[in-house]
Write a protein that holds these residues in place. Structure first.
Motif, mmCIF file in Angstrom:
data_model
loop_
_atom_site.group_PDB
_atom_site.id
_atom_site.type_symbol
_atom_site.label_atom_id
_atom_site.label_comp_id
_atom_site.label_asym_id
_atom_site.label_seq_id
_atom_site.Cartn_x
_atom_site.Cartn_y
_atom_site.Cartn_z
ATOM 1 N N THR A 35 -4.846 34.678 31.350
ATOM 2 C CA THR A 35 -4.165 35.726 31.615
ATOM 3 C C THR A 35 -3.505 36.488 30.451
ATOM 4 O OG1 THR A 35 -2.278 34.177 32.308
ATOM 5 C CG2 THR A 35 -3.688 34.870 34.053
ATOM 6 N N PHE A 36 -3.257 35.418 29.666
ATOM 7 C CA PHE A 36 -2.678 36.002 28.455
ATOM 8 C C PHE A 36 -3.334 37.091 27.369
ATOM 9 C CE2 PHE A 36 -1.625 35.104 23.664
ATOM 10 C CZ PHE A 36 -0.128 35.600 23.679
ATOM 11 N N LEU A 37 -4.727 36.727 27.664
ATOM 12 C CA LEU A 37 -5.504 37.531 26.296
ATOM 13 C C LEU A 37 -5.870 39.004 26.670
ATOM 14 C CD1 LEU A 37 -8.444 34.767 26.268
ATOM 15 C CD2 LEU A 37 -6.966 35.541 24.334
ATOM 16 N N GLN A 38 -5.679 39.519 27.857
ATOM 17 C CA GLN A 38 -5.781 40.946 27.970
ATOM 18 C C GLN A 38 -4.774 41.617 27.413
ATOM 19 O OE1 GLN A 38 -6.172 42.558 32.114
ATOM 20 N NE2 GLN A 38 -7.933 43.805 31.428
ATOM 21 N N PRO A 39 -3.349 41.395 27.698
ATOM 22 C CA PRO A 39 -2.358 41.979 26.918
ATOM 23 C C PRO A 39 -2.291 41.730 25.510
ATOM 24 C CG PRO A 39 -1.487 40.460 28.236
ATOM 25 C CD PRO A 39 -2.867 40.566 28.612
ATOM 26 N N TYR A 40 -2.714 40.560 24.970
ATOM 27 C CA TYR A 40 -2.578 40.031 23.487
ATOM 28 C C TYR A 40 -3.760 41.085 22.838
ATOM 29 C CZ TYR A 40 -3.936 37.685 19.467
ATOM 30 O OH TYR A 40 -4.372 37.314 18.283
ATOM 31 N N PHE A 41 -5.046 41.502 23.379
ATOM 32 C CA PHE A 41 -5.688 42.133 22.659
ATOM 33 C C PHE A 41 -5.101 43.723 22.767
ATOM 34 C CE2 PHE A 41 -9.237 38.867 23.624
ATOM 35 C CZ PHE A 41 -9.633 38.917 22.185
ATOM 36 N N LEU A 42 -4.564 44.181 23.783
ATOM 37 C CA LEU A 42 -3.893 45.414 23.733
ATOM 38 C C LEU A 42 -2.983 45.743 22.670
ATOM 39 C CD1 LEU A 42 -4.323 47.859 25.748
ATOM 40 C CD2 LEU A 42 -2.256 47.199 27.092
ATOM 41 N N LEU A 43 -1.974 44.570 22.562
ATOM 42 C CA LEU A 43 -1.023 44.879 21.458
ATOM 43 C C LEU A 43 -1.600 44.603 19.989
ATOM 44 C CD1 LEU A 43 1.833 42.561 22.989
ATOM 45 C CD2 LEU A 43 1.946 44.699 22.627
ATOM 46 N N SER A 44 -2.718 43.738 20.060
ATOM 47 C CA SER A 44 -3.405 43.578 18.766
ATOM 48 C C SER A 44 -4.149 44.585 18.181
ATOM 49 C CB SER A 44 -4.533 42.493 18.663
ATOM 50 O OG SER A 44 -3.929 41.230 19.167
ATOM 51 N N ILE A 45 -4.842 45.510 19.013
ATOM 52 C CA ILE A 45 -5.384 46.651 18.759
ATOM 53 C C ILE A 45 -4.677 47.684 18.568
ATOM 54 C CG2 ILE A 45 -6.923 48.555 19.485
ATOM 55 C CD1 ILE A 45 -8.418 46.620 21.307
ATOM 56 N N PHE A 46 -3.236 47.704 18.951
ATOM 57 C CA PHE A 46 -2.255 48.832 18.839
ATOM 58 C C PHE A 46 -1.469 48.574 17.445
ATOM 59 C CE2 PHE A 46 2.349 49.652 18.575
ATOM 60 C CZ PHE A 46 2.161 51.209 18.871
ATOM 61 N N PHE A 47 -1.287 47.287 17.174
ATOM 62 C CA PHE A 47 -0.562 47.269 15.871
ATOM 63 C C PHE A 47 -1.585 46.846 14.509
ATOM 64 C CE2 PHE A 47 2.807 45.218 18.279
ATOM 65 C CZ PHE A 47 3.853 46.111 17.833
#
Length: 351
Positions: A91-103
């Motif tokens: 459940t953590f990975l989807q928002p994690y990838f979103l933040l990773s791509i943004f930064f």
């Protein structure tokens, strides 16, 4: 890509090492941002606006974000070696990838900004140096009493004179009235000859003098050849610093920006490698979850759907959490209710 068991293990181990290298890269990026901001603050008295601080502020922000992103990347890759521990990250990975791509994208933006800020820097220094030269004489005025020292140190350190060149000093009164003898005929004549009543002269402060000059520095009557022996001001290149301080500072800061941009670009490439590798590891490990034999061959991929569909899916996730979307939905419900009430109201016959 096909991932047999050994290949998954090697990917997880390699990603763990890369993520810690990227942690140091994030620290490096943050340090570059702090260094650049410090250098800009050192010359704040000769700069007119704060827009140029956008680059160091962005570098510090993405540097701190990179620390968190890569720390979790290391933890995830470590847990990927055990199929029983990996599912807790699902459940953590989807928002994690979103933040990773943004930064990660923001890191690339900071590189582009570092190369593109020359225009803002020149404009800021043009106005700031102009004001600094104008307030040079105000050593008794609160808030400006250190302006003389700042300009003198700047001109000596960067071997420059004036804003554009040494003639900028001819246009301002840079000698304070407290050091002028108003009973002197020369002083009176100079003040009367100027419309604004200023004491102007074709001279410059001592900090414009070039120590490489073979003759003692000539500061006053610079355009009067007859005032000095064996002197022609048009060919006396070594007497004063010829370069303006705006050009000197722009070259200095753009040199810093180019070096910082190259350094951050290398960290960006490392960060992209971490994010891509983690995505392959995640999708390869999802094929192992729920299987009795955890050493089976699985398939890893970057995108499950097309780029357009994936972007829409992530946008829907973002919009779901935006207050604006909730307000719009509430307004839509109110409008539907009003419409329903309007339908129930009987029509009034025309008279």
């Amino acid at each position: 890509m096909k991932f047999p068991f050994q290949k998954r293990v090697r990917l997880a181990q390699g990603l763990w090492l890369l993520s810690w290298l990227a942690v140091f890269g994030g620290s490096f990026t943050f340090s570059l941002g702090v260094f650049l901001k410090t250098e800009l603050h050192r010359r704040a008295e000769v700069m007119d606006n704060t827009e140029i601080h956008a680059v160091p502020n962005t570098l510090m922000m993405v540097g701190l974000a990179s620390l968190g992103i890569n720390f979790f990347a290391g933890r995830i890759s470590q847990d990927s070696l055990d199929a029983t521990r990996f599912p807790r990250w699902k459940t953590f990975l989807q928002p994690y990838f979103l933040l990773s791509i943004f930064f990660t994208a923001l890191m690339l933006v900071s590189v582009i900004m570092s190369y593109a800020m020359k225009g803002n820097l020149e404009e800021s220094l043009k106005i700031g140096l102009k004001n600094g030269i104008r307030f040079y004489k105000d050593t008794d005025t609160p808030g400006r009493c250190f302006q003389k020292e700042t300009i003198d140190r700047l001109q000596m350190e960067f071997r420059c004179c004036g804003n554009t060149n040494f003639k900028d000093w001819f246009e301002v009164q840079w000698i304070s009235n407290r050091y002028l003898d108003f009973t002197s005929k020369e002083v009176k004549d100079r003040i009367r000859s100027n419309v604004d009543g200023r004491y102007l002269l074709d001279g410059v402060p001592f900090s414009c003098c070039n120590p490489a000059s073979p003759r003692p520095c000539i500061q006053y009557s610079l355009t009067n050849n007859s005032a000095h022996y064996n002197y022609e001001y048009q060919i006396e290149e070594l007497n004063l610093f010829n370069r303006g301080c705006r050009e000197a500072l722009v070259n200095y800061y753009m040199g810093l920006m180019n070096t910082i941009g190259a350094g951050v670009l290398s960290v960006f490439l490392l960060q992209v490698t971490v994010v891509v590798s983690l995505r392959y590891l995640q999708t390869a490990m999802e094929g192992v979850v729920g299987q009795e034999n955890t050493e089976i061959e699985t398939e890893g991929y970057l995108l499950e759907k097309s780029v357009k569909e994936t972007a829409k899916e992530y946008m829907d996730i973002v919009l779901k959490f935006l207050p604006l979307n909730q307000i719009g939905a509430a307004a839509g419900e109110t409008g539907d209710g009003a419409g329903a009430q309007g339908e129930e109201k009987p029509a009034t016959p025309a008279s």
